[in-house]
Design an enzyme around this catalytic site. Structure first.
Site, mmCIF file in Angstrom:
data_model
loop_
_atom_site.group_PDB
_atom_site.id
_atom_site.type_symbol
_atom_site.label_atom_id
_atom_site.label_comp_id
_atom_site.label_asym_id
_atom_site.label_seq_id
_atom_site.Cartn_x
_atom_site.Cartn_y
_atom_site.Cartn_z
ATOM 1 N N CYS A 121 0.855 -1.177 0.000
ATOM 2 C CA CYS A 121 0.000 0.000 0.000
ATOM 3 C C CYS A 121 0.890 1.225 0.000
ATOM 4 O O CYS A 121 1.916 1.244 0.683
ATOM 5 C CB CYS A 121 -0.889 -0.016 1.246
ATOM 6 S SG CYS A 121 -2.023 1.366 1.357
ATOM 7 N N HIS A 168 -9.209 -3.469 -2.779
ATOM 8 C CA HIS A 168 -8.229 -2.754 -1.952
ATOM 9 C C HIS A 168 -8.616 -1.271 -1.848
ATOM 10 O O HIS A 168 -8.577 -0.688 -0.758
ATOM 11 C CB HIS A 168 -6.830 -2.925 -2.579
ATOM 12 C CG HIS A 168 -5.723 -2.211 -1.859
ATOM 13 N ND1 HIS A 168 -4.713 -2.895 -1.193
ATOM 14 C CD2 HIS A 168 -5.443 -0.884 -1.704
ATOM 15 C CE1 HIS A 168 -3.878 -2.001 -0.657
ATOM 16 N NE2 HIS A 168 -4.285 -0.781 -0.961
ATOM 17 N N GLU A 169 -9.016 -0.666 -2.963
ATOM 18 C CA GLU A 169 -9.367 0.765 -2.969
ATOM 19 C C GLU A 169 -10.671 1.032 -2.219
ATOM 20 O O GLU A 169 -10.755 1.992 -1.444
ATOM 21 C CB GLU A 169 -9.468 1.298 -4.401
ATOM 22 C CG GLU A 169 -8.203 1.173 -5.248
ATOM 23 C CD GLU A 169 -6.926 1.513 -4.521
ATOM 24 O OE1 GLU A 169 -6.962 2.400 -3.648
ATOM 25 O OE2 GLU A 169 -5.896 0.883 -4.799
ATOM 26 N N HIS A 209 -10.252 1.170 1.435
ATOM 27 C CA HIS A 209 -9.750 2.451 1.956
ATOM 28 C C HIS A 209 -10.905 3.405 2.284
ATOM 29 O O HIS A 209 -10.819 4.186 3.233
ATOM 30 C CB HIS A 209 -8.814 3.137 0.954
ATOM 31 C CG HIS A 209 -7.386 2.661 1.002
ATOM 32 N ND1 HIS A 209 -6.647 2.648 2.160
ATOM 33 C CD2 HIS A 209 -6.554 2.193 0.030
ATOM 34 C CE1 HIS A 209 -5.412 2.190 1.894
ATOM 35 N NE2 HIS A 209 -5.332 1.905 0.606
#
Ligand code: N9Y
Ligand code: NI
Length: 193
Positions: free
Chosen positions: A110, A153-154, A157
């Site tokens: 990351c 993954h995004e 966030h």
């Protein structure tokens, strides 16, 4: 232009917040921010620009990583056919996903994490994402393989989730997701008489 100095790191509270939805249609300020995130990915993937500005190459970025707690993500990578896939989305949402899971063989990293973290990050193999593009047009698309992992993954966030939260503490190479709800059976059972 965004550089690594604009990217906040582990320990910053914004990375743990649930980001706020943007206006739809998007306002000019949010559009500018999302465009700058897309440009960052492009720059970071250009060897000459990346070297000049010391950019770590990235395939995705989420607004909270530049300390903007709003639901915006950019993704830029190639698909299984080696074609470029580029997305800038407002309010992206996984509207359905496979039961099957997958993971990156090499583990995940990351841009907001400056240390190596080993372990398996289980992800859904296939997802369907809904969101809005820079023109405010609705986008609904299916993703699989690496692209599906990047989107997960995004979107994590945007919900204050870091990739290592998904590594099993007691079994870091466990390849499957934990059940959504671990039901406390005893609570629902009649006490023994
Ligand atoms: C940027 C991350 C997002 C990816 C991490 C795993 C899935 C999404 C990112 C840091 C190192 C470089 C880079 C990367 C890569 C990986 C495999 C194949 C090709 C967004 N980020 N990276 N992480 N590159 N390229 O933190 O792009 O993994 O939230
Ligand atoms: Ni990240």
């Amino acid at each position: 232009m965004l550089t690594m100095e604009d990217i906040i790191r582990e320990g910053h509270a914004t990375l743990r917040q649930v980001a706020e939805p943007t206006d739809i249609p998007p306002n000019e300020e949010d559009k500018k921010t999302l465009q700058s995130m897309m440009d960052f990915l492009l720059h970071s993937q250009d060897p000459e620009i990346a070297e000049e500005y010391n950019l770590r190459p990235g395939v995705g970025i989420a607004a909270p990583q530049i300390n903007i707690p709003k639901r915006m993500i950019a993704v830029r990578t190639t698909n299984h056919k080696d074609e470029l896939e580029e997305y800038g989305l407002f309010n992206p949402k996984i509207i359905s996903h496979s039961a099957e899971t997958t993971f990156l063989e090499s583990g995940e990293g990351c841009l907001s994490v400056d240390r190596e973290i080993t372990g398996t990050v289980p992800r859904y193999s296939r997802i369907k994402v809904e969101g809005y593009d820079l023109n405010g047009e609705k986008v609904v698309k299916r993703f699989r393989g690496f692209l599906a992992i990047v989107f997960q993954h995004e979107i994590d966030h945007l919900n204050g989730i870091m990739f290592y939260d998904r590594i099993d503490e007691d079994d870091p190479y466990k390849e499957t997701l934990p059940p959504k709800e671990v039901i406390n059976r005893t609570e629902h059972e009649e006490p023994l008489s």
